[in-house]
Design an enzyme around this catalytic site. Structure first.
Site, PDB file in Angstrom:
ATOM      1  N   THR A 118      33.313  44.548  44.130  1.00 34.08           N
ATOM      2  CA  THR A 118      33.685  43.560  43.675  1.00 34.08           C
ATOM      3  C   THR A 118      32.209  42.601  42.932  1.00 34.08           C
ATOM      4  O   THR A 118      31.311  41.979  43.661  1.00 34.08           O
ATOM      5  CB  THR A 118      34.625  42.180  44.738  1.00 34.08           C
ATOM      6  N   TYR A 143      35.365  36.710  52.055  1.00 34.58           N
ATOM      7  CA  TYR A 143      35.252  37.679  51.284  1.00 34.58           C
ATOM      8  C   TYR A 143      34.083  38.748  50.755  1.00 34.58           C
ATOM      9  O   TYR A 143      33.633  39.981  50.734  1.00 34.58           O
ATOM     10  CB  TYR A 143      36.575  38.355  50.551  1.00 34.58           C
TER      11      TYR A 143
END
Length: 327
Positions: A118, A143
């Site tokens: 990501t 995350y």
């Protein structure tokens, strides 16, 4: 034809990639615990195995049974806001799952690995608006850190035991299959295009803009939105690159063009049947001002050309999919 094992293949991006792999002539097996995925999203032509990637022995057994040549690892938790509240769960699931898979690959002799990462690994370290793979990594939330740690695990393991790998750092993935066959099934998915689609068919009363004082032209966050089918195509090319003996690489996945929150909402309103209200609110913690990809390295290495680089196309396909869920 290659034999590709896809973890998280019942999820949003995973299921689109499974379909593209099958259309490209590859044989596909899916492992998913269905905690956030949907069995109906998995094409019938793919083999399906219910289970958790953190069970390394189970995964190794499936790898050997299926005779996998490449693994594409999607299975992960991915809600930024939730990760701030439940960091242990994110490290356990995302880092633990990756480590378990790598152990299974070593045990089963699988030498090709694609990892779903990501742009959150960059945090807000970008100073010129465009993020290259060389931009310093500085995640702002658990995350992002869970993905960056998993990247390190993969690169270290690859160097040690000879697992060639491609790490794809996604920017904002959105939209749905152009033929209307697949899309975002998770009702509580939090990304902007999905929320706008729900508002556009009347499932939400309206939208909030979180933060209007960012250092951007209209004060709202800017993101690089990539259509989910373009991203799925990239994964097919990545798998074929490794199967040809291609070298390991870390690659950004985006269009190199950013849209602000206001611009996305304007596009969504243009295609919406329900002209929903929009409210301004305070910033959320952990949101960088701008994330736009420099994806030239990926395009050059894989020979990829975007086919759906249009925010109206992204919003329209998402809305059309949301309509099917309303029936």
């Amino acid at each position: 034809m290659a034999r590709v094992l896809v973890t998280g293949g019942a999820g949003y991006i995973g299921s689109h990639t499974v379909q593209k792999l099958l259309l490209s002539g590859h044989k596909v097996a899916v492992i998913d615990n269905l905690s956030t995925g949907f069995k109906e999203a998995v094409p019938n032509q793919a083999e399906f195995y219910f289970g958790d990637v953190r069970d390394s022995n189970f995964v190794a057994e499936i790898m050997s049974k299926f005779d996998a040549e490449v693994v594409i690892h999607f299975a992960a938790k991915l809600n930024v806001a939730e990760s701030l509240l439940k960091p242990v769960e994110y490290y356990d699931n995302n880092v633990g799952g990756t480590l378990s898979l790598l152990k299974a690959c070593e045990k089963s002799g699988v030498k090709n690995f694609i990892f779903s990462s990501t742009a959150a690994v960059y945090g807000d370290s970008c100073t010129d608006g465009i993020i290259s793979e060389g931009t310093p990594t500085n995640p702002l939330n658990p995350y992002g850190w869970s993905k960056l740690i998993s990247e390190k695990l993969l690169s270290d393991t690859g160097d040690l035991v000879g697992i060639n790998h491609v790490i794809f750092r996604y920017f904002n993935v959105a939209g749905a299959a152009e033929d209307g066959s697949n899309g975002q099934r998770t009702a509580n998915a939090y990304h902007l295009v999905h929320l706008a689609s729900q508002a556009g068919v009347g499932k939400r009363q309206g939208l909030k803009i979180f933060g209007t004082d960012y250092p951007t032209p209209d004060g709202t966050c800017i993101r690089d939105y990539i259509h989910v089918e373009d991203l799925a195509d990239i994964h097919v090319l990545g798998a074929e690159h490794l199967l040809r003996g291609g070298t390991s690489a870390t690659l950004n996945c985006g269009y190199g063009q950013g849209y602000s929150v206001r611009e996305v909402i304007s596009s969504a309103l243009n295609v919406a049947e329900n002209k929903f209200p929009v409210e301004e609110a305070d910033r959320r913690p952990g949101d960088p001002a701008s994330l736009v990809a420099d994806s030239r390295k990926m395009q050059a290495l894989l020979g990829w050309t975007p086919r759906r680089n249009n925010i109206d196309t992204i919003c329209r396909t998402a809305l059309n999919w949301e309509k099917t869920l309303s029936k």
